[in-house]
Structure formats: structure tokens, C-alpha cells
Design a protein around this motif. Sequence first.
Motif, PDB file in Angstrom:
ATOM      1  N   ASP A  41      -4.163  56.682 -51.247  1.00 51.35           N
ATOM      2  CA  ASP A  41      -4.786  55.499 -51.816  1.00 51.35           C
ATOM      3  C   ASP A  41      -5.622  54.805 -50.741  1.00 51.35           C
ATOM      4  OD1 ASP A  41      -5.530  53.346 -53.294  1.00 51.35           O
ATOM      5  OD2 ASP A  41      -3.552  52.392 -53.369  1.00 51.35           O
ATOM      6  N   ASP A  43      -6.596  51.817 -50.603  1.00 51.67           N
ATOM      7  CA  ASP A  43      -6.086  50.482 -50.290  1.00 51.67           C
ATOM      8  C   ASP A  43      -5.015  50.542 -49.203  1.00 51.67           C
ATOM      9  OD1 ASP A  43      -7.769  49.321 -52.106  1.00 51.67           O
ATOM     10  OD2 ASP A  43      -6.302  49.299 -53.748  1.00 51.67           O
ATOM     11  N   ARG A  44      -4.208  51.605 -49.202  1.00 49.42           N
ATOM     12  CA  ARG A  44      -3.183  51.746 -48.168  1.00 49.42           C
ATOM     13  C   ARG A  44      -3.809  51.969 -46.793  1.00 49.42           C
ATOM     14  NH1 ARG A  44       1.747  55.396 -50.759  1.00 49.42           N
ATOM     15  NH2 ARG A  44       2.291  53.954 -52.468  1.00 49.42           N
ATOM     16  N   ALA A  46      -6.766  50.952 -45.942  1.00 48.82           N
ATOM     17  CA  ALA A  46      -7.368  49.668 -45.583  1.00 48.82           C
ATOM     18  C   ALA A  46      -6.316  48.721 -45.009  1.00 48.82           C
ATOM     19  CB  ALA A  46      -8.038  49.042 -46.802  1.00 48.82           C
ATOM     20  N   TRP A  47      -5.098  48.767 -45.560  1.00 48.57           N
ATOM     21  CA  TRP A  47      -4.025  47.907 -45.050  1.00 48.57           C
ATOM     22  C   TRP A  47      -3.674  48.297 -43.617  1.00 48.57           C
ATOM     23  CZ3 TRP A  47       0.731  48.245 -42.878  1.00 48.57           C
ATOM     24  CH2 TRP A  47       1.513  47.087 -42.862  1.00 48.57           C
ATOM     25  N   VAL A  48      -3.563  49.602 -43.360  1.00 48.46           N
ATOM     26  CA  VAL A  48      -3.248  50.079 -42.006  1.00 48.46           C
ATOM     27  C   VAL A  48      -4.323  49.643 -41.020  1.00 48.46           C
ATOM     28  CG1 VAL A  48      -2.978  52.128 -40.556  1.00 48.46           C
ATOM     29  CG2 VAL A  48      -1.859  52.020 -42.801  1.00 48.46           C
ATOM     30  N   ARG A  50      -6.484  47.143 -41.371  1.00 49.49           N
ATOM     31  CA  ARG A  50      -6.554  45.683 -41.275  1.00 49.49           C
ATOM     32  C   ARG A  50      -5.406  45.100 -40.458  1.00 49.49           C
ATOM     33  NH1 ARG A  50      -7.053  45.007 -46.148  1.00 49.49           N
ATOM     34  NH2 ARG A  50      -4.879  44.634 -46.732  1.00 49.49           N
ATOM     35  N   ASN A  51      -4.219  45.680 -40.564  1.00 48.87           N
ATOM     36  CA  ASN A  51      -3.039  45.070 -39.961  1.00 48.87           C
ATOM     37  C   ASN A  51      -2.522  45.779 -38.710  1.00 48.87           C
ATOM     38  OD1 ASN A  51      -2.171  42.882 -42.024  1.00 48.87           O
ATOM     39  ND2 ASN A  51      -2.540  44.700 -43.288  1.00 48.87           N
ATOM     40  N   ASN A 228     -10.540  53.717 -36.903  1.00 52.17           N
ATOM     41  CA  ASN A 228     -11.175  52.757 -37.800  1.00 52.17           C
ATOM     42  C   ASN A 228     -12.509  53.282 -38.326  1.00 52.17           C
ATOM     43  OD1 ASN A 228      -9.060  51.060 -37.183  1.00 52.17           O
ATOM     44  ND2 ASN A 228     -10.230  49.830 -35.723  1.00 52.17           N
TER      45      ASN A 228
END
Length: 431
Positions: A41, A43-44, A46-48, A50-51, A228
Amino acid sequence: MVSPNDARPRLSQHTLILLSLVAGGVAGLAVNLLVSAGWIDADRVAWVVRNLTRPLGQIFLNMLFMVVIPLVFCSLALGVVNLGKVGKLGRLSVKTFFYFVATTAASATLGLLLVNVFRPGAGFDPAAQARLMESFRSEAAQKVGMATFSIDMFVEIVSRNPFRDAVETKMLPVIFFAVVFGVALSRIQVEPAQAVVRLLEGVGDVMVTIVGFAMRLAPLAVPALIFNVTSLLGWAILKQLAFFTALVFAGYIVHLFGTYSLLVRLGAAYPPRLFFKKITPVMVTAFTTSSSNATLPTTIKHAQEDLGVPPHIAGFVLPLGATTNMNGTSLFEGVVVLFLAQVFGIELALGTQVLVVILAVLTAIGAAGVPSGAIPLLVGVLETVGIPGEGIAIIIGVDRILDMGRTVLNVTGDVTAACFIARSEGFPLKR
């Protein structure tokens, strides 16, 4: 008693950086392919980013960003003071200064010419460029078209408030203030001037040490930074980066064996093949240490013993060159600025490219003669011409190998200068 663990050979920092670069690139590429195939996914991912990976990379970049202004100011001010001191040597200092400036400007121009001809950063899909801009800085799009070259720019160089410009990272006013400060410092009485010089040297050393701290984070931050980018753009950015690296080394080779050979043959009346043979130990030391300062003892030894440069000329030209004559650094900066402009889709007009040459010369003079010493100053050049400074993350992973090459160019340029000056002063070189 030495334990077995202590006896194990440790990987050098640049080896760790290169290995981590490969690991981060492979991981990012794999994630990009898996996202494209619908197995992960987006979104997952993107979470990694971003955070986890982006904060880690940003901490590393912020440590570089925070030393830009004090490092530029101290390095340039001290460089001007040193030139002021050696000004008492008259003819020798004038010839050395103009030789340094001319060859540094020529190398920066060569870098710009190569990028304009081969355009290693061009060909990005507009959608990919937009994602890249947004990834590095949300307001990056506002910088497109910001880089203009006009009479107002010259007026703004003379700042009413250099401290405000330092806070806002406006490099041209800071550079001008550093130069004026250095000139004024060289004109005041010796005793108070020495106190200020020692302060500037101390602050400069502290800033270089902080860069060293940042580079210790590089084996962790570099894979995060390249992850990234590659997880976002996949093969596209890797192909551009490989092309960029090849082009930088092509520039190094052309300047090393082309420009320097001509200068040695015409300016020093010395066979280029014999010249390069005699300074091979110097070039190897420069490549392995990535430091002009660390190579300086070897440079002086071989310049005097193998080439026959008189001690008073070697002792003057070579130490000065180790801190102010940075041909490889200026070529590298010119290539990086235009490459990143092309990657981000920012067109730099001819006048702005002239400004890049000027800034490359000035910041190359101010670059510390230590590994990766040019990176903090390069960020300031990028910001000045309207390119997001965070874009330096794209090339930071391969900077170590590029740094090794440009140090060879820097140090060889110092020896070339010493030979030229010695010949112009009537001292024959040793065959």
C-alpha cells in the motif's frame, strides 16, 4: 591483551557510506516496484517516509545547514586576511592570487559547459518533477523563476543588516560582508587583529568539527535519504544520478589531463607526462584522504624533492593553495547546481549561470580542506539561485566518491600553481 573483536579490521567511513547508499537505493527501488505492482500500500510507504526515513535524513541535512553561514563567513574572512598578509610579498602574491582565481573560474565554467551540453538532469517526467519538488519542500515551486540576475542583485549585495541576511540565508550579502570584514581586519593593528583571527579560526574549526559529527550520521542518514527518493521515483532518479556521477568524473579528467597539462607545458615549460609521474604519490594520497590539508605534507615534499620547486615558493603557494585553490570543488559545484536545476525543472538564464561561476569561485575558496567540506557551502549556492537546498540529498550519497576525485583535482592544481610560479620567478624545475 587485545581481544579478537579489537583485532578485526573496521570498515572506513566512506566504505560504510557507499554500502549504505547501495542498500538504501536497492530498498527504495524494491519498494517502488512493489507499490507499482500493488503488493504494498502506497500509504504505508508514505507513513514510513514521513515518520522514519525523512526525519532521520532531515536531521543530517539540518546539521549541515546550520554551519553554512558561520563556515562561509569565517573561511572567507580568514582567506582575505591571509591574502592581505602575503600581499607584502608583492609580485609573488599577485601572480599566485590571479592564477588561483583564473583556474578556479575555468574549472567552474567547464562544469557548467558539460551540464549544458549533456543535460544529465533533463528528461524527467513533469509529474515526477512535481512530486520531487513537493517531497523536498512544499514551497519549492515558489522558487521557480526566482533566480534572476539584475542590477538590483548588486545593490542588495551591500546589506543594511548582514545579521538579518545570515538568518535568511542570503549568501551574497554574507559573502560580501565577510570579504569586507577580512579586508578591514588585515588593515588594523596586529595585536587586536590577531585576537579576532584566532576567534575566527576557532569558530571555523568548530564548524568543521560539527560537519564531522554530521558525517558520522551519514551511514544511517544516506540510505534514508536515497530511500526517500528511490521509493518515490524508482529507476528514473538512479539513472539520472549515475549519469551525473559519470559526467562529474569526465569533467575531472578533462581538467586534470587537459587544462593542467597545457598549464604545465606552456606555463612551466615541463613535460606533462613526467609531471604526473612525479606527483603520483600526491594524487594517490589526495584520493584516499579526500583532504587537501591532510595531503599537504606529501604535496610539499614531492614538489620540492621531485619537481625542484624552491622551498620558499613551495612553502608559500602550497599551504595557501590547500585552503584557497579549489579547482575540483568549483567544477563540482557548477555541475551540481545545474544538474539539480534540471532535475527540479528550473531554467537558469545565462546571467544566472555567470552568477553560479562567481559563487562557485568564492565558495570554493571558502571550502574547508577536509572531506565533504564543500557540501555546506554548496547548499548556500543552491538557495541563492532559487534551487531547494534540500535537493542536496539527491547527490549526498555519492558525494564521498566525488569528493575523492575533486580532492585530486584540488591538490594537483596546487602543485601546478607552484611549478608555474617557480618557472615565472626564474627557477628551473628538476627533470
